[in-house]
Design a protein around this motif. Sequence first.
Motif, PDB file in Angstrom:
ATOM      1  N   GLU A  95      36.376  37.807  31.452  1.00 51.92           N
ATOM      2  CA  GLU A  95      37.733  37.287  31.295  1.00 51.92           C
ATOM      3  C   GLU A  95      37.762  36.128  30.299  1.00 51.92           C
ATOM      4  O   GLU A  95      38.643  36.049  29.440  1.00 51.92           O
ATOM      5  CB  GLU A  95      38.277  36.835  32.645  1.00 51.92           C
ATOM      6  N   LYS A  96      36.788  35.250  30.405  1.00 51.63           N
ATOM      7  CA  LYS A  96      36.719  34.100  29.494  1.00 51.63           C
ATOM      8  C   LYS A  96      36.515  34.554  28.059  1.00 51.63           C
ATOM      9  O   LYS A  96      37.141  34.027  27.121  1.00 51.63           O
ATOM     10  CB  LYS A  96      35.586  33.173  29.935  1.00 51.63           C
ATOM     11  N   LYS A 123      39.694  36.317  26.692  1.00 53.67           N
ATOM     12  CA  LYS A 123      40.800  35.373  26.504  1.00 53.67           C
ATOM     13  C   LYS A 123      40.748  34.741  25.120  1.00 53.67           C
ATOM     14  O   LYS A 123      41.793  34.488  24.494  1.00 53.67           O
ATOM     15  CB  LYS A 123      40.757  34.294  27.580  1.00 53.67           C
ATOM     16  N   GLN A 127      42.955  38.900  24.621  1.00 52.55           N
ATOM     17  CA  GLN A 127      42.965  40.121  25.427  1.00 52.55           C
ATOM     18  C   GLN A 127      42.754  39.773  26.895  1.00 52.55           C
ATOM     19  O   GLN A 127      42.376  38.645  27.238  1.00 52.55           O
ATOM     20  CB  GLN A 127      41.890  41.093  24.939  1.00 52.55           C
ATOM     21  N   THR A 128      42.981  40.756  27.758  1.00 52.73           N
ATOM     22  CA  THR A 128      42.859  40.534  29.195  1.00 52.73           C
ATOM     23  C   THR A 128      41.969  41.600  29.829  1.00 52.73           C
ATOM     24  O   THR A 128      41.698  42.653  29.231  1.00 52.73           O
ATOM     25  CB  THR A 128      44.239  40.565  29.874  1.00 52.73           C
ATOM     26  N   VAL A 129      41.560  41.329  31.046  1.00 55.43           N
ATOM     27  CA  VAL A 129      40.758  42.280  31.819  1.00 55.43           C
ATOM     28  C   VAL A 129      41.692  43.282  32.487  1.00 55.43           C
ATOM     29  O   VAL A 129      42.557  42.903  33.275  1.00 55.43           O
ATOM     30  CB  VAL A 129      39.913  41.550  32.887  1.00 55.43           C
ATOM     31  N   ASN A 130      41.526  44.558  32.153  1.00 58.99           N
ATOM     32  CA  ASN A 130      42.285  45.610  32.826  1.00 58.99           C
ATOM     33  C   ASN A 130      41.340  46.441  33.684  1.00 58.99           C
ATOM     34  O   ASN A 130      40.138  46.156  33.766  1.00 58.99           O
ATOM     35  CB  ASN A 130      43.033  46.475  31.812  1.00 58.99           C
ATOM     36  N   ARG A 145      37.241  46.420  33.954  1.00 57.29           N
ATOM     37  CA  ARG A 145      36.619  46.023  35.213  1.00 57.29           C
ATOM     38  C   ARG A 145      35.462  46.955  35.595  1.00 57.29           C
ATOM     39  O   ARG A 145      34.517  46.529  36.262  1.00 57.29           O
ATOM     40  CB  ARG A 145      37.666  46.003  36.336  1.00 57.29           C
TER      41      ARG A 145
END
Length: 285
Positions: free
Chosen positions: A131-132, A135, A139-142, A146
């Motif tokens: 996630e870090k 970011k 972008q994001t964790v989807n 995961r």
Amino acid sequence: MRLQICARSFRRTLFTSAKTPAATSKKPTQRPKAAGLIIGDEILNGTVTDTNSKTLASFFFKRGIELKRVEIVPDDENMIIETVRRLSQGVDYVVTSGGIGPTHDDITYECLAKAFSRRLAYHQPTLERMEKSLKTKGQTVNEARRRMALFPWPAEVHFWSEDRWVPIVQIDNVFILPGIPVLFESMLEGGKHLFAGGQPPVSADVFTHLFEGEFAENLKQIQKSFGDMKIGSYPKMGDSVDYRARIHIEGFDAARVQECALFVQKKCSGFRITLDGQQLPEDVS
């Protein structure tokens, strides 16, 4: 440093004798053994060239670990499970490459969980690092991403770099790495402390202008005389080449390797010798 020392010793010997070789040599200590498992349809259908096998071979060779085999399997659950179980029983280390991405055909974690009777569990520290990292790229964790933190569990998780979120996941003697070549190589180097090595071989190369057919019989007799050495010949093709064959010698006794290299040079009309890749002065002959 070892290379410099060996090279200096090699020069001091000056190949003063090319008589019939003695049959004695120091026996190497037992070296750890390893295997590689390359996973991916893309390798077997030829759309992607496998370079990780070469990277793995070089990595283990330099660490004094004997790579016994590398196998390539498709993205097939049964084949992955059968192969990793078999390989892990015969060596000290197994390194897998490929199949840990976010898409449906990335099934390595799932297969290895089944192979070693583990459950799958999300690894929170990996998710946090992912996630870090994402970011910083906006972008994001989807859910798909995961999956890349859904590991066989229990397992050992090794973060090998502060700048990378992808860890080396270890199940017993199996180490799971990605298939992306630059990342695969970086992770091996970053995680080299995980692989306890042995005594690296000493190697020499003798270059000749002769074709293999001209010296094959002599080389056969040399191999019999130097049964404690590994000797192989590798031709170079083409009209404008600086040599016709490279004769490679490996052993664990530097003096014995030197003796063998001199004998090969004499019997196979060698014109250049290198020790562990370092060219030696012409006056050694």
